[in-house]
Design an enzyme around this catalytic site. Structure first.
Site, PDB file in Angstrom:
ATOM      1  N   HIS A 153      -2.666   6.608  -0.805  1.00 20.86           N
ATOM      2  CA  HIS A 153      -2.111   7.910  -0.402  1.00 20.86           C
ATOM      3  C   HIS A 153      -1.914   8.848  -1.595  1.00 20.86           C
ATOM      4  CE1 HIS A 153      -1.466   7.888   3.904  1.00 20.86           C
ATOM      5  NE2 HIS A 153      -1.016   6.651   3.850  1.00 20.86           N
ATOM      6  N   HIS A 213       5.830   2.692   4.006  1.00 19.00           N
ATOM      7  CA  HIS A 213       4.887   1.672   4.473  1.00 19.00           C
ATOM      8  C   HIS A 213       3.902   1.260   3.383  1.00 19.00           C
ATOM      9  CE1 HIS A 213       1.871   4.917   4.913  1.00 19.00           C
ATOM     10  NE2 HIS A 213       0.969   3.949   4.957  1.00 19.00           N
ATOM     11  N   LYS A 256       3.390  -0.846   8.161  1.00 18.23           N
ATOM     12  CA  LYS A 256       3.997  -0.061   9.237  1.00 18.23           C
ATOM     13  C   LYS A 256       4.707  -0.934  10.274  1.00 18.23           C
ATOM     14  CE  LYS A 256       1.247   4.179   9.027  1.00 18.23           C
ATOM     15  NZ  LYS A 256       0.300   5.075   9.729  1.00 18.23           N
TER      16      LYS A 256
END
Length: 370
Positions: A280, A255, A230
Site C-alpha cells: 500500500h 490490516h 482483514k
C-alpha cells in the site's frame, strides 16, 4: 545405508519437485510457448536447491497412461525420476513431453548419512530421553534387543521428519494455502475473492515486468495472502456502505501489519513479509504504513499494488457497482503508482480481463466481465 531411508528420500524429494516446479502453470506455459530463458532459469534453480541432481532435461514421451505425477526408477547405479508437466489445476498437461532428472546416488547416500549423524548427535546430547521401566525380558526379547528396536523406530520416524523438513525448506505448494484461504473466505468473502483475482493479475503483470521463476510464484502467493489480515478488521467496517471516517480508515490500514504478522508465523512464507507489508506504499510517499518513496518500494510490491487497486476498482462490492476496466486504468494513470506497470496493464487489458473472466465463470471472481 538402509534401502528404506533411500526410498523415502527419493519419494519425498520427487514429491516436492513435482509440486514445487512441474505442477505449476508458469512452467507449463513456458514449455508450451518454448520460453527457453525461463525454462533454463527454472532448471538452474532446481539444480541449485537439489545438489544431488546430476542432470535435468526434457524427454519426448507419451504420458497419457500415467497414474502418478512422477515415476522413480534405476538403471544400474543410476537413479532417474520422470515428471509429468501440468498446470496448477493438474487438469492440463503436456501430453508428449516429460522432465527427466538423474540423481547422484552416492551424493544421496552421503546426505542421508549426514542426517543419521545429526540424529545420533542429538541423542548423544540428550535431546532425546528414554525413561524405560521394564523387566529384563519382554516377550522373548532381551532388554538390549527391545531398546535397540525402540531406538531404531524412533530414528526412522525422526529421519522421516528431518528429510521432510529439508524438502519443505525449499518448496511450498500454493494448494497448501487453501485452508487459510477457505477460512478467509468464510469470514470475508469479498476480500477472499478479491485476493484470488489479485494473485492472477499480479502474475500476469509480473511476468511482463521480467519477474520470473520462484519470485513470480512468490508474487502469486503474496497476492493470495496480501489482505489476510482483514480477518481482524470488524466486518461492519469492511462492508460499510459509504465512505469511512478517519478512525475507521485507520482501523482498516492496520490490516497490512496484521497480514505481515500472520505470514511471519509460517516458516515457508516468512520471506513474503516485506512484499505484503509494502503493497500500500505510493511512489510519492503518501502510502502506508511506512511512507516509502520511489525505489524504496520493491518492484514486486509495486506490481502487487497495481493489481490490488485495479481489482478493487473493477470488482463488485456490497457498497458500489464495479467500474469499467478502461475507466479504472484511466483513473490509475492519475495516481502515484509505477506508471511503467500501468502501461503494461493497459497494453494487456484484454488478456487480463479474459483470464479473470474464466475465474468468474467458475464462481469465484468479483471482476466485472470486460
Amino acid at each position: 545405508m538402509d534401502r528404506v531411508d533411500f526410498a523415502l528420500f527419493m519419494e519425498l524429494n520427487s514429491e516436492s519437485l513435482s509440486r514445487g516446479y512441474f505442477q505449476w502453470t508458469i512452467f507449463y506455459n513456458a514449455v508450451k510457448s518454448n520460453d527457453i530463458e525461463l525454462i533454463r532459469g527454472i532448471f538452474k534453480e532446481v539444480r541449485t536447491n537439489h545438489p544431488q541432481i546430476s542432470d535435468i532435461r526434457f524427454i519426448e514421451s507419451d504420458n497419457s497412461g500415467w497414474t502418478k505425477p512422477f515415476i522413480i526408477y534405476s538403471r544400474g547405479s543410476r537413479i532417474f525420476v520422470d515428471f509429468i508437466i501440468t498446470d496448477d489445476s493438474k487438469i492440463h498437461s503436456i501430453p508428449d513431453r516429460i522432465v527427466r532428472i538423474e540423481f547422484q546416488s552416492d551424493k544421496i547416500i552421503h546426505d542421508l548419512q549426514e542426517s543419521r549423524d545429526l540424529l545420533f548427535e542429538s541423542i548423544k546430547n540428550d535431546n532425546y530421553q528414554f525413561n524405560l521401566d521394564i523387566e529384563e525380558h519382554y516377550n522373548g526379547l532381551t532388554l538390549y534387543q527391545f531398546i535397540s528396536c525402540l531406538i531404531a523406530g524412533i530414528l526412522a520416524l525422526s529421519l522421516f521428519r528431518y528429510i521432510r523438513f529439508r524438502q519443505q525448506r525449499f518448496f511450498y505448494n500454493v494448494y497448501g494455502l487453501e485452508q487459510i484461504i477457505f477460512l478467509f473466505e468464510k469470514t470475508e468473502k469479498y476480500s477472499a475473492h478479491h485476493s484470488r483475482n489479485v494473485a492472477k493479475i499480479s502474475v500476469l503483470l509480473g511476468s511482463k515486468c521480467g519477474i520470473k521463476g520462484k519470485k513470480l510464484n512468490d508474487l502469486k502467493v503474496a497476492g493470495l495472502l496480501h489482505d489476510i489480515g482483514k480477518i481482524s478488521i470488524p466486518v461492519e467496517i469492511l462492508n460499510k456502505k459509504g465512505a469511512l471516517d478517519r478512525d475507521e480508515f485507520d482501523v482498516v490500514k492496520q490490516h497490512v501489519q496484521h497480514s505481515a504478522e500472520i505470514v511471519e508465523h509460517f516458516t515457508e512464507l516468512a520471506h513474503l513479509r516485506d512484499l505484503i507489508y509494502t503493497h500500500h506504499e505510493k511512489l510519492d510517499g503518501t502510502g502506508y504504513p511506512e511512507g516509502l518513496k520511489g525505489d524504496q518500494i520493491p518492484l514486486a510490491s509495486r506490481v502487487l499494488a497495481i493489481a490490488d487497486i485495479f481489482e478493487a476498482l473493477t470488482g463488485k462490492r456490497p457498497y458500489r457497482e464495479p467500474m469499467e476496466p478502461e475507466k479504472a486504468v484511466a483513473l490509475m494513470e492519475t495516481m502515484s503508482l509505477d506508471q511503467s506497470v500501468i502501461v503494461i496493464l493497459k497494453n494487456n487489458l484484454d488478456s487480463i480481463c479474459r483470464e479473470i473472466d474464466q475465474e468468474k465463470h467458475r464462481g469465484t471472481s468479483s471482476l466485472k466481465a470486460c
